[in-house]
Design a protein around this motif. Structure first.
Motif, PDB file in Angstrom:
ATOM      1  N   SER A  92      14.348  14.353 -46.139  1.00  0.00           N
ATOM      2  CA  SER A  92      15.695  14.927 -46.041  1.00  0.00           C
ATOM      3  C   SER A  92      16.410  14.462 -44.778  1.00  0.00           C
ATOM      4  O   SER A  92      17.592  14.122 -44.817  1.00  0.00           O
ATOM      5  CB  SER A  92      15.638  16.460 -46.045  1.00  0.00           C
ATOM      6  N   TRP A 112      17.554  11.082 -47.629  1.00  0.00           N
ATOM      7  CA  TRP A 112      17.096  10.709 -48.962  1.00  0.00           C
ATOM      8  C   TRP A 112      17.180  11.871 -49.941  1.00  0.00           C
ATOM      9  O   TRP A 112      16.819  12.998 -49.601  1.00  0.00           O
ATOM     10  CB  TRP A 112      15.634  10.241 -48.923  1.00  0.00           C
ATOM     11  N   GLN A 113      17.610  11.565 -51.164  1.00  0.00           N
ATOM     12  CA  GLN A 113      17.598  12.544 -52.253  1.00  0.00           C
ATOM     13  C   GLN A 113      16.176  12.554 -52.822  1.00  0.00           C
ATOM     14  O   GLN A 113      15.710  11.554 -53.354  1.00  0.00           O
ATOM     15  CB  GLN A 113      18.604  12.137 -53.337  1.00  0.00           C
ATOM     16  N   THR A 150      13.609  13.487 -55.607  1.00  0.00           N
ATOM     17  CA  THR A 150      13.658  13.833 -57.032  1.00  0.00           C
ATOM     18  C   THR A 150      12.239  13.939 -57.560  1.00  0.00           C
ATOM     19  O   THR A 150      11.301  13.435 -56.941  1.00  0.00           O
ATOM     20  CB  THR A 150      14.369  12.737 -57.866  1.00  0.00           C
ATOM     21  N   ASP A 166      16.830  16.527 -59.451  1.00  0.00           N
ATOM     22  CA  ASP A 166      17.230  16.409 -58.044  1.00  0.00           C
ATOM     23  C   ASP A 166      16.823  17.674 -57.299  1.00  0.00           C
ATOM     24  O   ASP A 166      17.135  18.781 -57.739  1.00  0.00           O
ATOM     25  CB  ASP A 166      18.749  16.238 -57.937  1.00  0.00           C
ATOM     26  N   ALA A 189      17.836  19.345 -50.227  1.00  0.00           N
ATOM     27  CA  ALA A 189      17.363  18.854 -48.923  1.00  0.00           C
ATOM     28  C   ALA A 189      16.799  20.042 -48.144  1.00  0.00           C
ATOM     29  O   ALA A 189      17.351  21.134 -48.197  1.00  0.00           O
ATOM     30  CB  ALA A 189      18.528  18.233 -48.174  1.00  0.00           C
ATOM     31  N   THR A 217      20.681  15.749 -42.803  1.00  0.00           N
ATOM     32  CA  THR A 217      20.469  14.347 -42.426  1.00  0.00           C
ATOM     33  C   THR A 217      20.569  14.213 -40.907  1.00  0.00           C
ATOM     34  O   THR A 217      21.481  14.772 -40.302  1.00  0.00           O
ATOM     35  CB  THR A 217      21.543  13.468 -43.099  1.00  0.00           C
TER      36      THR A 217
END
Ligand code: HEM
Ligand code: HEM
Length: 184
Positions: A111, A115-116, A118, A124, A127, A131
């Motif tokens: 996170s 980055w996502q 999944t 999905d 986070a 970021t």
């Protein structure tokens, strides 16, 4: 030979146990073979697989813990001295704790990189930190350290089981085997 009744884990617990062993082997292999991570790189290929497998391990472990708590489990083997019973319970508890900690610290690291995460591209996930979060970075460093701690603990767990098989030749291994050899 003593013929005390054999107590063993149920098939669901055995299934969870060996499934997680298999998933952890894959997860370590992915962690060690994925390319060196650089700032700003997207999570592709093996890295993405590492994230998905990590989350899958977390989900399976949550189900396993739920099952363990909500269904009856076999009592400790009556042939074991109390200190071994306590040591085994402590190591088992720590194994759960470490796997969950690895999942959460790895996820936080993903996170903070933006980055996502999944589940194999299908779902999905949120986070865990923002970021660029410094906390996320610290947790990522913890992730790398915990990788070794879990290995040491699994080594201890497997060495203890090996001692039961080779030295004491009792039935502890049978408690987790798919088909037990003797049933009374
Ligand atoms: C039980 C679960 C997990 C295990 C055993 C595991 C294992 C590993 C291993 C062996 C490495 C390489 C460390 C190194 O080379 O020093 C690694 C790195 C990493 N893992 Fe995991 N991981 C797990 C869960 C996760 C999860 C759930 C995520 C994210 C959703 C994740 C994200 C990462 C990231 C981003 C790195 C790179 C860290 C860095 O090099 O800065 N991991 N992991
Ligand atoms: C080849 C490797 C392994 C062998 C031979 C093995 C063997 C066993 C055996 C025989 C038991 C039953 C012990 C008893 O009745 O007290 C057990 C329980 C357990 N093992 Fe392992 N194990 C291995 C790897 C792992 C790994 C990698 C983990 C990491 C999560 C793990 C976590 C546990 C836990 C938490 C229990 C307690 C029962 C439960 O809650 O599922 N084992 N293992």
């Amino acid at each position: 030979m003593k013929r005390e009744p054999l107590t063993e884990y149920g098939s669901a617990m055995k299934g969870f146990h060996w499934l997680v062993v298999g998933l952890l082997v894959v997860q370590y292999a992915l962690g060690w073979t994925m390319p060196e991570l650089r700032r700003g790189m997207p999570p592709e290929g093996l890295v993405n697989l590492h994230l998905s497998f990590g989350v899958a391990i977390g989900a399976v472990m949550a189900l396993r813990l739920g099952w363990r708590v909500l269904t009856p489990q076999p009592p400790g083997d009556p042939s074991l001295p109390a200190w071994q019973e306590k040591a085994a319970a402590a190591v088992h508890g720590l194994l759960y704790l470490l796997v969950f900690s690895l999942v959460l610290t790895g996820w936080a690291d993903a996170s903070r990189r933006g980055w996502q995460v999944t589940l194999f591209g299908g779902v999905d996930l949120p986070a865990l930190v923002a970021t660029g979060s410094p906390t996320g970075r610290a947790l990522g460093e913890m992730h790398e350290a915990l990788v070794t701690v879990l290995l040491v603990l699994v080594g201890l767990h497997v060495a203890a089981v090996a001692a039961h098989v080779v030295l004491w030749r009792d039935r502890i291994m049978d408690r987790m085997m798919p088909h037990t050899r003797s049933r009374t």
